[in-house]
Design a protein around this motif. Sequence first.
Motif, short mmCIF file in Angstrom:
data_model
loop_
_atom_site.label_atom_id
_atom_site.label_comp_id
_atom_site.label_asym_id
_atom_site.label_seq_id
_atom_site.Cartn_x
_atom_site.Cartn_y
_atom_site.Cartn_z
N THR A 21 0.62 6.69 -6.61
CA THR A 21 -0.56 7.53 -6.81
C THR A 21 -0.21 8.99 -6.63
O THR A 21 -0.65 9.86 -7.37
CB THR A 21 -1.67 7.12 -5.81
N ARG A 22 0.62 9.25 -5.62
CA ARG A 22 1.04 10.63 -5.37
C ARG A 22 1.85 11.17 -6.55
O ARG A 22 1.70 12.32 -6.94
CB ARG A 22 1.88 10.64 -4.10
N ARG A 82 -10.09 12.15 -7.17
CA ARG A 82 -9.26 13.33 -7.46
C ARG A 82 -9.94 14.59 -6.89
O ARG A 82 -9.29 15.47 -6.35
CB ARG A 82 -9.07 13.45 -8.98
N GLU A 115 -1.96 -2.88 -7.07
CA GLU A 115 -3.33 -3.13 -6.64
C GLU A 115 -3.65 -4.63 -6.70
O GLU A 115 -4.27 -5.19 -5.80
CB GLU A 115 -4.32 -2.38 -7.53
N ARG A 120 -9.70 14.48 -3.13
CA ARG A 120 -8.32 14.79 -2.76
C ARG A 120 -8.06 16.29 -2.83
O ARG A 120 -7.47 16.88 -1.93
CB ARG A 120 -7.39 14.02 -3.69
N ALA A 125 -2.23 -6.28 -3.75
CA ALA A 125 -3.03 -6.01 -2.54
C ALA A 125 -4.29 -6.87 -2.53
O ALA A 125 -4.67 -7.43 -1.49
CB ALA A 125 -3.38 -4.52 -2.46
N GLU A 185 -11.82 7.18 -10.10
CA GLU A 185 -10.58 7.94 -9.93
C GLU A 185 -10.86 9.44 -10.00
O GLU A 185 -10.28 10.23 -9.25
CB GLU A 185 -9.58 7.53 -11.01
N ALA A 223 -7.70 3.70 -1.97
CA ALA A 223 -7.12 4.02 -0.65
C ALA A 223 -5.78 4.72 -0.82
O ALA A 223 -5.38 5.54 0.01
CB ALA A 223 -6.95 2.75 0.16
N ALA A 224 -5.10 4.42 -1.91
CA ALA A 224 -3.76 4.97 -2.13
C ALA A 224 -3.78 6.49 -2.35
O ALA A 224 -2.74 7.13 -2.32
CB ALA A 224 -3.10 4.28 -3.32
N TRP A 225 -4.97 7.06 -2.52
CA TRP A 225 -5.06 8.52 -2.64
C TRP A 225 -4.92 9.20 -1.28
O TRP A 225 -4.77 10.42 -1.19
CB TRP A 225 -6.40 8.93 -3.27
N ALA A 226 -4.96 8.41 -0.21
CA ALA A 226 -4.91 8.98 1.13
C ALA A 226 -3.47 9.25 1.56
O ALA A 226 -2.53 8.69 1.02
CB ALA A 226 -5.57 8.01 2.12
N ASP A 227 -3.35 10.15 2.55
CA ASP A 227 -2.02 10.40 3.13
C ASP A 227 -1.62 9.26 4.04
O ASP A 227 -0.44 8.92 4.13
CB ASP A 227 -2.06 11.70 3.95
N ARG A 228 -2.61 8.73 4.74
CA ARG A 228 -2.35 7.62 5.64
C ARG A 228 -3.40 6.55 5.40
O ARG A 228 -4.55 6.87 5.09
CB ARG A 228 -2.47 8.06 7.11
N ILE A 229 -3.00 5.31 5.55
CA ILE A 229 -3.97 4.21 5.46
C ILE A 229 -3.88 3.44 6.77
O ILE A 229 -2.79 3.04 7.18
CB ILE A 229 -3.64 3.27 4.29
N ALA A 255 2.64 7.38 3.30
CA ALA A 255 3.49 7.54 2.12
C ALA A 255 4.50 8.65 2.37
O ALA A 255 4.18 9.65 3.00
CB ALA A 255 2.64 7.87 0.91
N MET A 268 0.83 -1.20 0.00
CA MET A 268 0.00 0.00 0.00
C MET A 268 0.86 1.26 0.00
O MET A 268 0.50 2.27 -0.59
CB MET A 268 -0.94 0.00 1.20
N ARG A 269 2.02 1.17 0.68
CA ARG A 269 2.91 2.34 0.67
C ARG A 269 3.41 2.59 -0.75
O ARG A 269 3.47 3.73 -1.21
CB ARG A 269 4.06 2.12 1.65
N ALA A 316 -7.85 -0.97 -2.93
CA ALA A 316 -6.48 -0.54 -2.63
C ALA A 316 -6.06 0.66 -3.47
O ALA A 316 -5.41 1.59 -2.99
CB ALA A 316 -5.52 -1.70 -2.87
N ARG A 317 -6.47 0.66 -4.73
CA ARG A 317 -6.03 1.73 -5.63
C ARG A 317 -6.64 3.07 -5.20
O ARG A 317 -6.04 4.12 -5.36
CB ARG A 317 -6.42 1.39 -7.07
N ILE A 343 0.77 0.86 -10.91
CA ILE A 343 -0.33 1.01 -9.95
C ILE A 343 -1.25 -0.21 -9.98
O ILE A 343 -1.61 -0.77 -8.95
CB ILE A 343 -1.11 2.31 -10.25
N LEU A 361 1.84 1.77 -3.43
CA LEU A 361 0.68 2.26 -4.18
C LEU A 361 0.43 3.75 -3.88
O LEU A 361 0.12 4.54 -4.77
CB LEU A 361 -0.52 1.41 -3.80
N GLN A 362 0.61 4.13 -2.62
CA GLN A 362 0.44 5.54 -2.25
C GLN A 362 1.48 6.41 -2.96
O GLN A 362 1.16 7.48 -3.47
CB GLN A 362 0.60 5.71 -0.74
N GLU A 363 2.71 5.94 -2.97
CA GLU A 363 3.78 6.72 -3.61
C GLU A 363 3.52 6.88 -5.10
O GLU A 363 3.68 7.96 -5.67
CB GLU A 363 5.14 6.06 -3.39
#
Lengths: 202, 242
Positions: A128-129, B188, A157, B191, A160, B184, B210-216, B230, A121-122, B207-208, A153, A124-126
């Motif tokens: 996505t960011r 966006r 996913e 976000r 996950a 998505e 959730a990845a838009w979040a700062d923390r999960i 992240a 997930m980390r 999961a895809r 991505i 995936l977050q990176e």
Amino acid sequence: MSVRQSLLAILNQGPCYGYQLRAEFDRRTGSTWPLNVGQIYNTLDRLERDGLVQKADIDADGQNYVEITDAGRTEVAEWLGSPVVRTMATRDELAIKLAIAVTLPGVDIAQVIQVQRTATMRTLQELTRTKNATADPESAEQLAWLLVVDSLIFAAEAEARWLDHSEHRLARARAAGLAKPLPLNTAVPKRGRPAKTVQASA
Amino acid sequence: MTGSDLLLQLDGVSMQYGRGETAITALAGVDLSVRRGELVAVMGASGSGKSTLLTLAGGLTPPTAGEVVVEGHWLSQLSARELATLRRRSLGFVFQDFNLIPSLTALENVSLPLELDGWTSKKAHRPALDALNIVELGDRAQHFPSDLSGGQQQRVAIARAVVGGRSLILADEPTGALDSTTGELVLRRLRSRVDAGAGGILVTHDARHAAWADRIVFLRDGRIVDESQASAVSSLLSGLPA
């Protein structure tokens, strides 16, 4: 390995020299797969050995151009027209790790899955960011970059989702009494070189 | 980071349904905070306590133990009327099935929370239109939900969740009924709303998204078992090419 075919496909547009080829590969893949120039020249050597490219002109700056041959063009067409065959999923390092872990005593498999899930997930977050920098591509180079990022991505996913699925499967197996560790099987017939035995002295 | 940045705090929150031997513990001693500009995703299997967490965070049900603090207000200290006012003014909900009122236009749906808070329709329409513009649906203000696509309806729901300066968005599987690309787009918008100063909790199994979040945070059997944060800069990829 698609570096060879990718370089060949770029050369199909016209002769290039080594550094130029690296720059072309870079901008067409959004710099997501950096190649060093040594790899480029090694690949060109092998392509020339296989008759897929040949040496062309040397320009005023002394750059050695390479051009594609007819056999090279055929290889490009075959590459674009055929699927990429993935490595067998059963050889996936993570799948093997979980498969082994589930057979071992004293391993908290749910925790093994969670540790991996957090790391996935980390990632995936990176990704996505990084992707969040743009909504729509504004150039062919950005489009290429986005395609590669999207693919990473979706792969993360999928991992996950597979971890979630594995967790559910393990929970069901545990309820059915199947998720038991496997003790070493001493009854397996021995192969290979037999151990030396010490002869008892008479 | 100041205290006023803290929009939501769950402090040792537990939720138990039933009593005695048949009691079911949905949440057990959960600590969680959401700051301004922060989107926190909550993931977990069915029955892990995700939706219960959202229900408690939104003040819809009091916890059986622990405290929920929204914008500095201890919910347990508020009267029913004060709690209802706080919910109307500070909290916005987004649900999987949009929950728009079919007989109202997009603008009227978004205005509704303000009108319930005593605003006149005329006065409420201005911020409602602003909220619709944020989700790029200002030109659809007079459309009814049935005239809008699923993604557009969900964006109206996000506009309704943030209208009038409400700062905490609580979203329960907001992309569940949408296709991948539309989902998505909704994420966006969510976000960017959070980046503009709101805060949010996003409950999702995807999961895809959730990845838009700062923390999960990961829930299992009512407890937070792990958390993923992240880093600001990706170690995996260079940024967007020029």
